[in-house]
Design an enzyme around this catalytic site. Structure first.
Site, PDB file in Angstrom:
ATOM      1  N   ARG A 176      -7.098  11.244  -7.596  1.00 54.42           N
ATOM      2  CA  ARG A 176      -8.215  10.015  -6.878  1.00 54.42           C
ATOM      3  C   ARG A 176      -9.765  10.750  -6.901  1.00 54.42           C
ATOM      4  NH1 ARG A 176      -8.953   5.225  -5.212  1.00 54.42           N
ATOM      5  NH2 ARG A 176     -11.277   5.495  -4.904  1.00 54.42           N
TER       6      ARG A 176
ATOM      7  N   ASP B  19      -6.671  -3.496  -7.589  1.00 54.51           N
ATOM      8  CA  ASP B  19      -7.197  -4.381  -5.731  1.00 54.51           C
ATOM      9  C   ASP B  19      -7.408  -5.904  -5.866  1.00 54.51           C
ATOM     10  OD1 ASP B  19      -9.533  -4.880  -4.194  1.00 54.51           O
ATOM     11  OD2 ASP B  19      -9.055  -3.319  -3.879  1.00 54.51           O
TER      12      ASP B  19
ATOM     13  N   ARG C  78      -3.833   6.027   0.044  1.00 57.15           N
ATOM     14  CA  ARG C  78      -4.780   7.732   0.757  1.00 57.15           C
ATOM     15  C   ARG C  78      -3.333   7.949   1.459  1.00 57.15           C
ATOM     16  NH1 ARG C  78      -9.236   4.456   3.826  1.00 57.15           N
ATOM     17  NH2 ARG C  78      -8.204   2.414   3.477  1.00 57.15           N
TER      18      ARG C  78
ATOM     19  N   ARG D  92       1.030  -1.542  -0.170  1.00 55.82           N
ATOM     20  CA  ARG D  92       0.143  -0.028   0.010  1.00 55.82           C
ATOM     21  C   ARG D  92       0.499   0.899  -0.234  1.00 55.82           C
ATOM     22  NH1 ARG D  92      -3.834  -1.536   4.274  1.00 55.82           N
ATOM     23  NH2 ARG D  92      -4.542  -3.064   3.502  1.00 55.82           N
TER      24      ARG D  92
ATOM     25  N   TYR E  92     -14.371 -13.385   0.475  1.00 55.74           N
ATOM     26  CA  TYR E  92     -14.811 -12.450   0.026  1.00 55.74           C
ATOM     27  C   TYR E  92     -16.631 -12.457  -0.800  1.00 55.74           C
ATOM     28  CZ  TYR E  92     -11.881  -8.941   0.766  1.00 55.74           C
ATOM     29  OH  TYR E  92     -10.939  -7.593   1.669  1.00 55.74           O
TER      30      TYR E  92
END
Length: 355
Positions: free
Chosen positions: A51, A87, A42, A38, A162
């Site tokens: 973004r 992702d 962010r 990552r 998931y």
């Protein structure tokens, strides 16, 4: 061809002699290479700016945007490798699974897979399904030059979790209910996901990935016996499918201290270690013939520079006798991390390990 062999009969790529790939091949390095899971995300103001207003999955399908985001931490931090911005659910979306990534929640699947009839949702992945990935890799490898680009995918267990849960889960109750209650359906589900994952990794390698990482984020929820019986065959199938390309294969999971040996046995060249197990103990559990990656606790970056350096020094000392060590965090960069702390960390590791 093993990732630990030179590409016989081929011209070495621009990235072949990079510190990162040398460490993955367990060869002598000029310094311990550093990259962060990552690292593009962010924590960077420039990421938040580009973004802004663009949903996550859409941003993964815009090659020029993916290129810019992937390059941001390389420019800012001077890391030894880039990791492709995407992702783990992108290949599932690409084959038509009705899912979305909801802010503050994560991937949410409209129709969870819990019966044999539900398997029909999982068709094969073709390169045409993810043409934007091929395009982005082409742009990135041109820009990166001698800096390796890591491709990645979600491992079959984590993707299955998931799909079966319908989204993120704390206890994985539906997943485990299916795994224990209908072992044949579970095996068929993971086998199909292994084929999709392998196809996705092949697209990335053929487009220029220097290494690939398989993320099994949730597999730490299992015991070693359950992992060996119910997960390892599918993970091994993925690693075997890309073995012939000769690129290093990295395997990482969270809370997987009890599974480290098995994760290496599944076929990885490099085993990722989270912060819960010291690197020297991880090496003992994994055994010889594998490089290791890790393993600073991401939360330590919120402390003082001195505290970060002290913990980093402990990791470097514990890894001093490893055949190959790639410095990384024990999980991804936390969103509120100060970017300057990451830049200082890269400089500190390079300085301390320069040979």
């Amino acid at each position: 061809m093993s990732a630990n062999q030179s590409p016989a009969g081929k011209q070495p790529t621009a990235t072949y002699d990079s510190a990162f790939l040398k460490a993955c091949r367990r060869e002598p390095v000029p310094h311990t290479p550093v990259w962060f899971m990552r690292q593009a995300g962010r924590s960077l103001p420039e990421y938040r700016k580009v973004r802004e207003g663009i949903p996550m999955l859409e941003s993964c399908m815009r090659p020029e945007l993916v290129t810019e985001i992937t390059l941001q931490p390389v420019r800012r931090h001077g890391v030894d490798a880039a990791i492709y911005f995407s992702d783990i659910v992108v290949p599932l979306k690409a084959i038509g699974i009705d899912l979305d990534i909801k802010p503050g929640v994560g991937p949410v699947v409209e129709k969870p897979i819990r019966t044999r009839a539900d398997l029909a949702q999982l068709r094969d992945l073709t390169p045409e399904d993810v043409s934007y990935v091929t395009e982005a890799f082409g742009l990135l490898t041109q820009e990166l030059g001698a800096t390796p680009l890591i491709g990645f995918a979600g491992a079959p267990f984590t993707l299955a979790s998931y799909l079966v849960e319908g989204g993120p889960s704390r206890n994985h109750e539906h997943t485990k209910a299916l795994m224990y209650g209908d072992p044949q359906l579970w095996a068929d589900l993971l086998d199909r996901l292994a084929d999709i994952t392998a196809a996705f990794l092949k697209v990335q390698i053929e487009a220029g990935a220097s290494a690939v990482q398989l993320f099994d984020s949730w597999v730490g929820a299992l015991s070693p016996a359950d992992y060996r019986r119910s997960v390892m065959p599918a993970s091994s199938k993925v690693f075997e499918a890309v073995a012939g390309y000769g690129v290093p294969r990295i395997h990482f999971g969270v809370g997987t201290g009890e599974l480290l040996g098995l994760m290496g046995e599944a076929g990885a060249d490099v085993v990722g270690v989270d912060w819960r197990v010291p690197m020297d103990e991880a090496a003992r559990r994994v055994g010889p013939g594998k490089a290791l990656q890790g393993n600073l606790d991401p939360a330590i970056l919120f402390s003082t520079s001195q505290a970060v350096e002290t913990k980093t020094r402990e990791i470097l000392d514990a890894a001093a006798d490893l055949e190959g060590h790639v410095f990384n965090l024990g999980h991804g960069v936390l969103p509120d991390t100060d970017p300057d702390a990451l830049t200082r960390l890269v400089e500190y590791v390079h300085t301390q390990t320069g040979r």
